[in-house]
Design a protein around this motif. Structure first.
Motif, mmCIF file in Angstrom:
data_model
loop_
_atom_site.group_PDB
_atom_site.id
_atom_site.type_symbol
_atom_site.label_atom_id
_atom_site.label_comp_id
_atom_site.label_asym_id
_atom_site.label_seq_id
_atom_site.Cartn_x
_atom_site.Cartn_y
_atom_site.Cartn_z
ATOM 1 N N TYR A 64 31.177 -38.135 7.512
ATOM 2 C CA TYR A 64 30.050 -38.996 7.918
ATOM 3 C C TYR A 64 30.310 -40.439 7.473
ATOM 4 C CZ TYR A 64 24.998 -40.191 8.419
ATOM 5 O OH TYR A 64 23.785 -40.734 8.756
ATOM 6 N N GLY A 65 30.782 -40.606 6.246
ATOM 7 C CA GLY A 65 31.082 -41.940 5.745
ATOM 8 C C GLY A 65 32.205 -42.600 6.532
ATOM 9 N N ALA A 66 33.295 -41.872 6.733
ATOM 10 C CA ALA A 66 34.443 -42.445 7.457
ATOM 11 C C ALA A 66 34.061 -42.793 8.889
ATOM 12 C CB ALA A 66 35.613 -41.464 7.432
ATOM 13 N N TYR A 91 23.172 -34.872 10.506
ATOM 14 C CA TYR A 91 23.084 -36.308 10.201
ATOM 15 C C TYR A 91 24.005 -37.124 11.110
ATOM 16 C CZ TYR A 91 20.247 -35.893 5.940
ATOM 17 O OH TYR A 91 19.230 -35.673 5.058
ATOM 18 N N ILE A 92 25.218 -36.602 11.323
ATOM 19 C CA ILE A 92 26.180 -37.313 12.186
ATOM 20 C C ILE A 92 25.615 -37.414 13.595
ATOM 21 C CG2 ILE A 92 28.444 -37.102 13.285
ATOM 22 C CD1 ILE A 92 29.417 -35.859 10.564
ATOM 23 N N ALA A 93 25.103 -36.291 14.089
ATOM 24 C CA ALA A 93 24.549 -36.288 15.449
ATOM 25 C C ALA A 93 23.361 -37.237 15.544
ATOM 26 C CB ALA A 93 24.133 -34.874 15.834
ATOM 27 N N ALA A 94 22.516 -37.234 14.521
ATOM 28 C CA ALA A 94 21.309 -38.059 14.548
ATOM 29 C C ALA A 94 21.627 -39.544 14.434
ATOM 30 C CB ALA A 94 20.375 -37.645 13.414
ATOM 31 N N SER A 95 22.811 -39.870 13.925
ATOM 32 C CA SER A 95 23.176 -41.273 13.730
ATOM 33 C C SER A 95 23.890 -41.871 14.934
ATOM 34 C CB SER A 95 24.077 -41.409 12.491
ATOM 35 O OG SER A 95 23.422 -40.925 11.352
ATOM 36 N N ASP A 96 24.058 -41.064 15.992
ATOM 37 C CA ASP A 96 24.725 -41.557 17.210
ATOM 38 C C ASP A 96 26.117 -42.095 16.927
ATOM 39 O OD1 ASP A 96 22.520 -40.914 18.670
ATOM 40 O OD2 ASP A 96 21.704 -42.943 18.727
ATOM 41 N N ILE A 97 26.870 -41.364 16.103
ATOM 42 C CA ILE A 97 28.247 -41.795 15.870
ATOM 43 C C ILE A 97 29.184 -40.693 16.350
ATOM 44 C CG2 ILE A 97 27.770 -43.416 14.015
ATOM 45 C CD1 ILE A 97 28.407 -41.318 11.997
ATOM 46 N N MET A 206 23.061 -50.994 10.069
ATOM 47 C CA MET A 206 22.565 -49.803 9.390
ATOM 48 C C MET A 206 22.960 -48.542 10.149
ATOM 49 S SD MET A 206 20.593 -49.554 6.642
ATOM 50 C CE MET A 206 19.373 -48.279 6.964
ATOM 51 N N ILE A 207 23.435 -47.546 9.436
ATOM 52 C CA ILE A 207 23.621 -46.207 10.015
ATOM 53 C C ILE A 207 22.583 -45.324 9.334
ATOM 54 C CG2 ILE A 207 25.154 -44.216 10.231
ATOM 55 C CD1 ILE A 207 26.542 -46.310 11.706
ATOM 56 N N SER A 208 21.679 -44.788 10.117
ATOM 57 C CA SER A 208 20.554 -44.061 9.531
ATOM 58 C C SER A 208 20.088 -42.966 10.471
ATOM 59 C CB SER A 208 19.407 -45.052 9.266
ATOM 60 O OG SER A 208 18.203 -44.370 9.046
ATOM 61 N N SER A 209 19.493 -41.929 9.904
ATOM 62 C CA SER A 209 18.865 -40.898 10.732
ATOM 63 C C SER A 209 17.400 -40.742 10.338
ATOM 64 C CB SER A 209 19.612 -39.566 10.570
ATOM 65 O OG SER A 209 19.537 -39.122 9.229
ATOM 66 N N LEU A 210 16.843 -41.798 9.724
ATOM 67 C CA LEU A 210 15.473 -41.747 9.192
ATOM 68 C C LEU A 210 14.520 -42.514 10.103
ATOM 69 C CD1 LEU A 210 13.640 -41.054 6.665
ATOM 70 C CD2 LEU A 210 14.208 -43.325 5.839
ATOM 71 N N TYR A 211 13.538 -41.824 10.650
ATOM 72 C CA TYR A 211 12.509 -42.455 11.491
ATOM 73 C C TYR A 211 11.165 -41.879 11.083
ATOM 74 C CZ TYR A 211 16.661 -43.579 14.165
ATOM 75 O OH TYR A 211 17.898 -44.018 14.527
ATOM 76 N N LEU A 212 10.476 -42.546 10.187
ATOM 77 C CA LEU A 212 9.257 -41.972 9.623
ATOM 78 C C LEU A 212 8.096 -41.955 10.607
ATOM 79 C CD1 LEU A 212 9.177 -43.113 5.892
ATOM 80 C CD2 LEU A 212 9.821 -40.914 6.860
ATOM 81 N N GLN A 213 8.101 -42.885 11.558
ATOM 82 C CA GLN A 213 7.019 -42.907 12.542
ATOM 83 C C GLN A 213 7.333 -41.920 13.653
ATOM 84 O OE1 GLN A 213 4.304 -44.710 11.847
ATOM 85 N NE2 GLN A 213 5.380 -45.376 9.994
ATOM 86 N N GLU B 70 20.624 -57.380 2.222
ATOM 87 C CA GLU B 70 21.255 -58.030 3.372
ATOM 88 C C GLU B 70 22.736 -57.624 3.419
ATOM 89 O OE1 GLU B 70 19.040 -60.130 5.299
ATOM 90 O OE2 GLU B 70 20.648 -59.680 6.699
ATOM 91 N N LEU B 71 22.941 -56.310 3.488
ATOM 92 C CA LEU B 71 24.296 -55.747 3.453
ATOM 93 C C LEU B 71 24.404 -54.689 4.540
ATOM 94 C CD1 LEU B 71 24.246 -54.623 -0.291
ATOM 95 C CD2 LEU B 71 25.272 -56.734 0.518
ATOM 96 N N ASP B 72 25.620 -54.360 4.960
ATOM 97 C CA ASP B 72 25.804 -53.156 5.769
ATOM 98 C C ASP B 72 25.407 -51.965 4.909
ATOM 99 O OD1 ASP B 72 26.697 -54.581 7.894
ATOM 100 O OD2 ASP B 72 28.657 -53.601 8.046
ATOM 101 N N GLY B 73 24.696 -51.017 5.517
ATOM 102 C CA GLY B 73 24.233 -49.890 4.714
ATOM 103 C C GLY B 73 24.021 -48.629 5.514
ATOM 104 N N CYS B 74 23.872 -47.542 4.794
ATOM 105 C CA CYS B 74 23.625 -46.260 5.434
ATOM 106 C C CYS B 74 22.813 -45.381 4.490
ATOM 107 C CB CYS B 74 24.940 -45.572 5.797
ATOM 108 S SG CYS B 74 26.062 -45.371 4.403
ATOM 109 N N ILE B 75 22.297 -44.291 5.031
ATOM 110 C CA ILE B 75 21.503 -43.370 4.217
ATOM 111 C C ILE B 75 22.209 -42.018 4.214
ATOM 112 C CG2 ILE B 75 19.269 -42.266 3.880
ATOM 113 C CD1 ILE B 75 18.008 -44.490 5.578
ATOM 114 N N ALA B 76 22.637 -41.597 3.045
ATOM 115 C CA ALA B 76 23.334 -40.311 2.924
ATOM 116 C C ALA B 76 22.321 -39.165 2.920
ATOM 117 C CB ALA B 76 24.148 -40.288 1.632
#
Lengths: 352, 268
Positions: A64-66, A91-97, A206-213, B70-76
């Motif tokens: 996921y990181g790479a 998580y990978i799927a949810a992040s669209d990567i 940002m790479i994220s899979s978090l959508y609280l709304q 103000e950085l590139d970031g991600c959530i593990a």
């Protein structure tokens, strides 16, 4: 290039290297370990990243990181280890990567055994992780197809920014066959406009899979579903053999599909008009073509190395147009062509 | 006196670090996450690392940390930040990779990932927030909760028989050969906060110098879930946490002292 005798696991590993693999993270588990072993020598030799993780949980999250950096990267495992990867897959799927993961399926459930199986069909096709999505699932039936699908997997993953799983039974992973490897591609050093490379002279990413709304999450889910529809329309792949005049249709994938091919030949020698549809993509599934063929034949026989999992998808596709029977072996037992032929003959007696 | 002050004499003595966005944080009043964030942001600014740093957020109260930087970031995934950071760092060794994790994330569900990152000498920096409780889920017992501590999942107080002892992660990680710099600091008063800032600066320099795994544990407060006022929370860190979690340098490997003294010579 000339053909060489290659083991399935090694062939996938080397095909990935030649497709421009930049990083591999994995954990030993039979029957996929040769894949990891091959890369443990090959990747450092090329100045690329190989890392044996402390667990499959860590391996998928390293991946996921790479992947978040836009690099071509992959991991591989076998059924129990693949189960441990479900969290990261989601998580990978949810992040669209784009990501590529190999599952060399073995007998189960539980610790099961190290013999070939197709017991992970539900797991790979339904979502391969929690949530609400489907990965692209490629199911090779030979060492050559395993090579070709490895290259294809990276291309599809990047084209659609989607998770691709190569799901093969342990037989394909362990078997040696003459096969041709692809030419060596250069590493693609270009980084896409979503990759985490450090916000140098540009806005942060940002790479994220978090959508609280709820509305935001549903919008993301709708976007995923729209992408899956496009993938479904463009990337459904299957092979047909002697279906033109078939009265009975076999449906099987991977090794079971290949053995069903032999059963078709035996049946034809006996004067039975049998054809074969072998899905190469388990998702998207060739439902439309199956539905068409169901209007032509007197019966379908699904052949799997499990208790009947793709059977559900075939029945959904056929939608009652014709009877769908099942022949499966479990526990690591590989079906023989004669057994399949016997099931066809039985079906013929019952359907006439 | 005041009439003598001219505008020319005014200098900026305090402002938002460049590494911060202008977002308002969601943290509760009196929570020391804000202090820890500020120290990290200042350290990144001072070392001019904003444009080459990738921040890995945890699951827990700090899940939104990447929104504030103000950085590139991600959530593990929960506990997996060291694994995700490993993947990022291995393909981009010239970048600075920082994870920020709480005690549930790092010391419980992610114990294996952080241990093996340290074992490998993974060249990443971890800011580890220890407030002896699960904050985000509403105050459950953490592996770091102290004996007798009442939480929503240890209403009679943490008992050794039921749940064992508090885990001292810095001491544990310092024992692993791959650790280069592992220290514990506290955020309960100004003097300790200044020492915490210095430790974060050192940890980042250790990564820049390629010396290996660095971790700064910060004793922090959770007034909301501890059921204490912000001031009483700071006092509780001193009276209840420091005896179990003493501040100190648990691992300062060869080469780290040179980095602390001379700064970073190369990025290799």
């Amino acid at each position: 290039m000339t053909k060489q005798l290659l083991k399935g696991n090694v062939a996938i590993a080397e095909a990935a290297v030649r497709a421009g693999l930049e990083a591999y993270f994995g954990y030993p588990i039979t029957p996929q370990t040769e894949l990891l072993e091959h890369l443990s020598a090959r990747m450092p030799e090329l100045g690329r990243v190989f890392l044996q993780a402390e667990s499959e949980v860590a391996a998928i999250n390293m991946l996921y990181g790479a992947l978040s950096t836009g690099a071509r990267a992959m991991t591989s495992s076998s059924s129990p280890g693949f189960s441990l990867m479900q969290e990261g897959l989601s998580y990978i799927a949810a992040s669209d990567i784009p990501g590529v993961v190999v599952d060399v399926m073995r007998g189960g459930p539980g610790l099961g055994n190290i013999l070939p199986s197709q017991g992970d069909y539900f797991q790979v096709t339904r979502s391969a992780g929690h949530g609400d999505y489907r990965p692209i699932v490629l199911a090779p039936a030979s060492v050559q197809e395993a090579i070709d699908f490895t290259v294809l997997a990276f291309d599809l993953a990047e084209q659609y920014r989607h998770l691709v799983i190569i799901a093969l039974d342990g037989l394909i992973g362990q078997m040696m066959e003459p096969a041709e490897l692809p030419p060596m591609r250069d590493i693609n050093t270009h980084r896409p406009d979503w990759a985490l490379t450090g916000a140098e002279g540009r806005p942060k990413r940002m790479i994220s899979s978090l959508y609280l709304q709820a509305e935001a999450q549903e919008a993301v889910n709708r976007r995923t579903q729209a992408r899956l529809k496009i993938i479904s329309e463009n990337e459904t792949r299957w092979i047909e053999y002697m279906t033109d005049d078939a009265d009975y249709l076999l449906v099987g994938y991977g090794s079971a599909g290949r053995i069903a091919y032999s059963a078709v030949q035996s049946a034809r020698r006996d004067g039975l008009k049998v054809g074969l549809l072998r899905p190469q993509t388990l998702w998207p599934f060739p439902s439309e073509r199956l539905h068409e063929l169901a209007g032509q034949v007197r019966g379908c026989l699904v052949v799997e190395m499990n208790a009947g999992q793709m059977l559900d998808d075939v029945r959904l596709a056929v939608n009652g147009r014709v009877a769908v029977d099942f022949f499966g072996r479990m526990g690591g037992i590989v079906p023989m062509p004669d057994e399949i032929l016997g099931a066809i003959q039985q079906m013929q007696h019952e359907r006439i | 006196m005041t009439a003598d002050i001219k505008c020319d004499d005014m200098t900026i003595t305090y402002q938002r670090p460049d590494a911060f966005t202008d977002a308002h944080t969601h943290y509760c009043p009196g929570c020391t996450h804000g202090v820890a964030h500020r120290l990290l942001a200042e350290a990144l600014d001072e070392l001019n690392l904003r444009e080459k740093t990738i921040l890995v957020a945890p699951v827990g109260c700090a899940v939104f940390i990447a929104d504030y930087f103000e950085l590139d970031g991600c959530i593990a995934a929960h506990g997996r930040a060291p694994a995700m950071a490993t993947g990022i760092k291995r393909v981009q060794p010239d970048k600075v990779v920082v994870t920020y994790q709480g005690d549930g994330d790092l010391a419980s569900i992610g114990a294996a990932e952080v241990m093996h990152a340290a074992v490998r000498g993974e060249n990443i920096t971890i800011v580890f927030i220890n407030n002896a409780i699960y904050g985000m889920t509403g105050g459950q017992m953490a592996p770091t909760s102290i004996i007798g501590q009442k939480t929503t999942s240890s209403p009679q107080g943490r008992s050794v028989v039921q749940s064992g002892h508090p885990i001292q992660m810095s001491e544990l990680l310092a024992g692993l050969a791959g650790s280069a710099y592992v220290v514990r600091r506290s955020l309960h008063d100004a003097a300790n906060i200044r020492k915490a800032k210095k430790a974060i600066l050192t940890a980042l320099k250790v990564q820049q110098a390629g010396l290996g795994f660095s971790l700064v544990e910060l004793l922090s407060t959770c007034p909301t879930n501890w059921g204490l006022s912000p001031m009483d929370s700071l006092a509780w860190v001193k009276t209840h946490m420091l005896p179990i979690y003493p501040v100190g340098d648990f691992k300062v490997a060869d080469g780290v002292k040179e980095v602390m003294r001379d700064g970073v010579r190369s990025n290799s």
